[in-house]
Design a protein around this motif. Sequence first.
Motif, PDB file in Angstrom:
ATOM      1  N   ASN A  87      25.767  17.525   9.321  1.00  0.00           N
ATOM      2  CA  ASN A  87      27.143  17.688   8.858  1.00  0.00           C
ATOM      3  C   ASN A  87      28.083  16.957   9.812  1.00  0.00           C
ATOM      4  OD1 ASN A  87      26.921  19.454   6.486  1.00  0.00           O
ATOM      5  ND2 ASN A  87      26.144  20.987   7.918  1.00  0.00           N
ATOM      6  N   SER A  88      28.323  15.679   9.517  1.00  0.00           N
ATOM      7  CA  SER A  88      29.101  14.843  10.432  1.00  0.00           C
ATOM      8  C   SER A  88      30.530  14.585   9.962  1.00  0.00           C
ATOM      9  CB  SER A  88      28.391  13.494  10.630  1.00  0.00           C
ATOM     10  OG  SER A  88      29.087  12.695  11.553  1.00  0.00           O
ATOM     11  N   ALA A  89      30.810  14.825   8.684  1.00  0.00           N
ATOM     12  CA  ALA A  89      32.149  14.540   8.164  1.00  0.00           C
ATOM     13  C   ALA A  89      33.181  15.493   8.768  1.00  0.00           C
ATOM     14  CB  ALA A  89      32.157  14.662   6.642  1.00  0.00           C
ATOM     15  N   GLY A  90      34.345  14.944   9.102  1.00  0.00           N
ATOM     16  CA  GLY A  90      35.413  15.786   9.639  1.00  0.00           C
ATOM     17  C   GLY A  90      36.686  14.978   9.803  1.00  0.00           C
ATOM     18  N   ILE A  91      37.807  15.681   9.952  1.00  0.00           N
ATOM     19  CA  ILE A  91      39.098  15.023  10.139  1.00  0.00           C
ATOM     20  C   ILE A  91      39.836  15.637  11.322  1.00  0.00           C
ATOM     21  CG2 ILE A  91      39.373  14.368   7.715  1.00  0.00           C
ATOM     22  CD1 ILE A  91      41.306  16.794   7.454  1.00  0.00           C
ATOM     23  N   LEU A  92      40.804  14.908  11.828  1.00  0.00           N
ATOM     24  CA  LEU A  92      41.672  15.369  12.911  1.00  0.00           C
ATOM     25  C   LEU A  92      43.119  15.273  12.457  1.00  0.00           C
ATOM     26  CD1 LEU A  92      42.363  16.037  15.943  1.00  0.00           C
ATOM     27  CD2 LEU A  92      42.232  13.573  16.362  1.00  0.00           C
ATOM     28  N   ARG A  93      43.890  16.319  12.722  1.00  0.00           N
ATOM     29  CA  ARG A  93      45.331  16.287  12.515  1.00  0.00           C
ATOM     30  C   ARG A  93      45.981  16.831  13.780  1.00  0.00           C
ATOM     31  NH1 ARG A  93      43.799  13.468   9.135  1.00  0.00           N
ATOM     32  NH2 ARG A  93      43.942  13.658   6.867  1.00  0.00           N
ATOM     33  N   ALA A  94      47.023  16.152  14.250  1.00  0.00           N
ATOM     34  CA  ALA A  94      47.689  16.553  15.484  1.00  0.00           C
ATOM     35  C   ALA A  94      49.095  17.058  15.192  1.00  0.00           C
ATOM     36  CB  ALA A  94      47.744  15.377  16.458  1.00  0.00           C
ATOM     37  N   GLY A  95      49.632  17.809  16.143  1.00  0.00           N
ATOM     38  CA  GLY A  95      50.991  18.325  16.008  1.00  0.00           C
ATOM     39  C   GLY A  95      51.086  19.720  16.587  1.00  0.00           C
ATOM     40  N   ALA A  96      52.226  20.037  17.154  1.00  0.00           N
ATOM     41  CA  ALA A  96      52.450  21.366  17.709  1.00  0.00           C
ATOM     42  C   ALA A  96      52.547  22.399  16.585  1.00  0.00           C
ATOM     43  CB  ALA A  96      53.730  21.380  18.536  1.00  0.00           C
ATOM     44  N   VAL A  97      52.148  23.620  16.879  1.00  0.00           N
ATOM     45  CA  VAL A  97      52.225  24.695  15.887  1.00  0.00           C
ATOM     46  C   VAL A  97      53.655  24.837  15.363  1.00  0.00           C
ATOM     47  CG1 VAL A  97      52.014  27.194  15.538  1.00  0.00           C
ATOM     48  CG2 VAL A  97      50.243  25.949  16.811  1.00  0.00           C
ATOM     49  N   LEU A  98      54.627  24.756  16.263  1.00  0.00           N
ATOM     50  CA  LEU A  98      56.031  24.915  15.894  1.00  0.00           C
ATOM     51  C   LEU A  98      56.468  23.904  14.835  1.00  0.00           C
ATOM     52  CD1 LEU A  98      58.603  26.563  16.610  1.00  0.00           C
ATOM     53  CD2 LEU A  98      59.129  24.792  18.307  1.00  0.00           C
ATOM     54  N   ASP A  99      55.844  22.715  14.884  1.00  0.00           N
ATOM     55  CA  ASP A  99      56.260  21.623  13.994  1.00  0.00           C
ATOM     56  C   ASP A  99      55.296  21.375  12.836  1.00  0.00           C
ATOM     57  OD1 ASP A  99      58.389  21.127  15.805  1.00  0.00           O
ATOM     58  OD2 ASP A  99      57.011  19.959  17.065  1.00  0.00           O
ATOM     59  N   SER A 100      54.209  22.129  12.760  1.00  0.00           N
ATOM     60  CA  SER A 100      53.164  21.856  11.768  1.00  0.00           C
ATOM     61  C   SER A 100      53.214  22.852  10.621  1.00  0.00           C
ATOM     62  CB  SER A 100      51.775  21.908  12.415  1.00  0.00           C
ATOM     63  OG  SER A 100      51.650  20.933  13.427  1.00  0.00           O
ATOM     64  N   ASP A 101      53.261  22.322   9.418  1.00  0.00           N
ATOM     65  CA  ASP A 101      53.216  23.176   8.239  1.00  0.00           C
ATOM     66  C   ASP A 101      51.839  23.821   8.118  1.00  0.00           C
ATOM     67  OD1 ASP A 101      54.874  23.657   5.580  1.00  0.00           O
ATOM     68  OD2 ASP A 101      52.754  23.412   5.014  1.00  0.00           O
ATOM     69  N   GLY A 132      13.212  23.277   8.138  1.00  0.00           N
ATOM     70  CA  GLY A 132      13.957  22.146   8.649  1.00  0.00           C
ATOM     71  C   GLY A 132      15.018  22.485   9.675  1.00  0.00           C
ATOM     72  N   THR A 133      15.964  21.568   9.845  1.00  0.00           N
ATOM     73  CA  THR A 133      16.986  21.704  10.876  1.00  0.00           C
ATOM     74  C   THR A 133      18.364  21.347  10.325  1.00  0.00           C
ATOM     75  OG1 THR A 133      16.615  19.418  11.615  1.00  0.00           O
ATOM     76  CG2 THR A 133      15.411  21.155  12.779  1.00  0.00           C
ATOM     77  N   ILE A 134      19.377  21.910  10.976  1.00  0.00           N
ATOM     78  CA  ILE A 134      20.770  21.583  10.675  1.00  0.00           C
ATOM     79  C   ILE A 134      21.443  21.200  11.988  1.00  0.00           C
ATOM     80  CG2 ILE A 134      22.994  22.467   9.848  1.00  0.00           C
ATOM     81  CD1 ILE A 134      21.342  24.537   8.198  1.00  0.00           C
ATOM     82  N   VAL A 135      22.180  20.105  11.979  1.00  0.00           N
ATOM     83  CA  VAL A 135      22.989  19.735  13.129  1.00  0.00           C
ATOM     84  C   VAL A 135      24.427  19.540  12.659  1.00  0.00           C
ATOM     85  CG1 VAL A 135      23.322  18.162  15.071  1.00  0.00           C
ATOM     86  CG2 VAL A 135      21.016  18.541  14.172  1.00  0.00           C
ATOM     87  N   ASN A 136      25.331  20.345  13.190  1.00  0.00           N
ATOM     88  CA  ASN A 136      26.750  20.229  12.883  1.00  0.00           C
ATOM     89  C   ASN A 136      27.439  19.389  13.952  1.00  0.00           C
ATOM     90  OD1 ASN A 136      26.580  21.941  10.589  1.00  0.00           O
ATOM     91  ND2 ASN A 136      26.633  23.739  11.928  1.00  0.00           N
ATOM     92  N   VAL A 137      28.301  18.485  13.521  1.00  0.00           N
ATOM     93  CA  VAL A 137      29.066  17.686  14.476  1.00  0.00           C
ATOM     94  C   VAL A 137      30.394  18.386  14.714  1.00  0.00           C
ATOM     95  CG1 VAL A 137      30.118  15.466  14.996  1.00  0.00           C
ATOM     96  CG2 VAL A 137      27.907  15.561  13.815  1.00  0.00           C
ATOM     97  N   SER A 138      30.480  19.061  15.845  1.00  0.00           N
ATOM     98  CA  SER A 138      31.678  19.808  16.221  1.00  0.00           C
ATOM     99  C   SER A 138      32.494  18.961  17.194  1.00  0.00           C
ATOM    100  CB  SER A 138      31.292  21.160  16.809  1.00  0.00           C
ATOM    101  OG  SER A 138      32.427  21.917  17.134  1.00  0.00           O
ATOM    102  N   SER A 139      33.016  19.570  18.242  1.00  0.00           N
ATOM    103  CA  SER A 139      33.857  18.865  19.212  1.00  0.00           C
ATOM    104  C   SER A 139      33.987  19.721  20.454  1.00  0.00           C
ATOM    105  CB  SER A 139      35.249  18.622  18.607  1.00  0.00           C
ATOM    106  OG  SER A 139      36.161  18.182  19.599  1.00  0.00           O
ATOM    107  N   ILE A 140      34.295  19.094  21.574  1.00  0.00           N
ATOM    108  CA  ILE A 140      34.615  19.847  22.781  1.00  0.00           C
ATOM    109  C   ILE A 140      35.858  20.702  22.541  1.00  0.00           C
ATOM    110  CG2 ILE A 140      36.039  18.062  23.855  1.00  0.00           C
ATOM    111  CD1 ILE A 140      33.503  20.485  25.557  1.00  0.00           C
ATOM    112  N   ASN A 141      36.629  20.357  21.504  1.00  0.00           N
ATOM    113  CA  ASN A 141      37.796  21.156  21.131  1.00  0.00           C
ATOM    114  C   ASN A 141      37.408  22.515  20.555  1.00  0.00           C
ATOM    115  OD1 ASN A 141      38.608  18.287  21.155  1.00  0.00           O
ATOM    116  ND2 ASN A 141      40.617  19.088  20.594  1.00  0.00           N
ATOM    117  N   GLY A 142      36.127  22.718  20.235  1.00  0.00           N
ATOM    118  CA  GLY A 142      35.680  24.032  19.778  1.00  0.00           C
ATOM    119  C   GLY A 142      35.714  25.053  20.897  1.00  0.00           C
ATOM    120  N   PRO A 143      34.964  24.808  21.987  1.00  0.00           N
ATOM    121  CA  PRO A 143      34.976  25.763  23.108  1.00  0.00           C
ATOM    122  C   PRO A 143      36.190  25.632  24.020  1.00  0.00           C
ATOM    123  CG  PRO A 143      33.387  24.006  23.525  1.00  0.00           C
ATOM    124  CD  PRO A 143      33.877  23.810  22.123  1.00  0.00           C
ATOM    125  N   CYS A 144      36.879  24.493  24.007  1.00  0.00           N
ATOM    126  CA  CYS A 144      37.978  24.267  24.954  1.00  0.00           C
ATOM    127  C   CYS A 144      39.320  24.122  24.225  1.00  0.00           C
ATOM    128  CB  CYS A 144      37.731  22.998  25.772  1.00  0.00           C
ATOM    129  SG  CYS A 144      36.238  23.049  26.778  1.00  0.00           S
TER     130      CYS A 144
END
Length: 254
Positions: A87-101, A132-144
């Motif tokens: 599972n490698s598909a993913g997107i990134l969106r940036a912005g402060a909580v105060l400014d993000s819908d 079989g096996t599953i490998v998810n593509v996460s991010s260091i942003n998960g734990p940090c």
Amino acid sequence: MPVAVITGASSGIGRAAAILFARNRYQLSLTGRNEAALKEVAGECVKAGLPENDVIITSTELTSEEAPKKIIDATLGKFNRIDTLINSAGILRAGAVLDSDISVYDELFDVNVKTIIRLTKTALPHLIKSKGTIVNVSSINGPCPFPNVTYYCMSKAALDQFTKCLALEMAPNGVRVNSVNPGVTVTNLHRRAGQDEATYAAFLEKSKTTHALGRPGDVKEVAEAILFLASEKSSFTTGQLLRVDGGRGIMHPR
């Protein structure tokens, strides 16, 4: 030959994983939104030594209702089995909580969490058959935690918990579930999130100081970790979040 389903295969980490798996004699079912790019990646897999008949592509929008069945049916129709799901598909969106819908939150969780759950559920009966096996593509942003990408961090934290909980559920069936958690990796992810070339170049330059190894990562390095977790080389590993982050997750200001 084992059969791997790879999402997000048209670019970045998914593309690198597809080519590496081709070199390691996996039959491949590649999916992504960009059909032209998928065809190009399939061609790269053939150049890497995979027979043309051993790779198929399914161009689809993962958030669509029919996507999971479409991908899995195409894979089974061609290869009659599934040994690993990446599972490698993913997107990134940036912005402060105060400014993000809140729609930003919804989009990130739809793509980074919900699509993975839906596809994984559809694939699981077949992965149980093959142990079989599953490998998810996460991010260091998960734990940090990081500011201005809060909803992205939350989506990856949710994916990490899905990885660990599903690993416990699937262990009695002999199915192993792990994730890779990359640091900054040179892909188009940040550009697609809205960074222009100058901003992205500055971001990569800063990464030399935020990663202990002094540089951002390369997609091929993440792909190697994915292959390890997908293969029998990691036969006694499940529920792990493998940080491929150049030490980013252990860096602290002082």
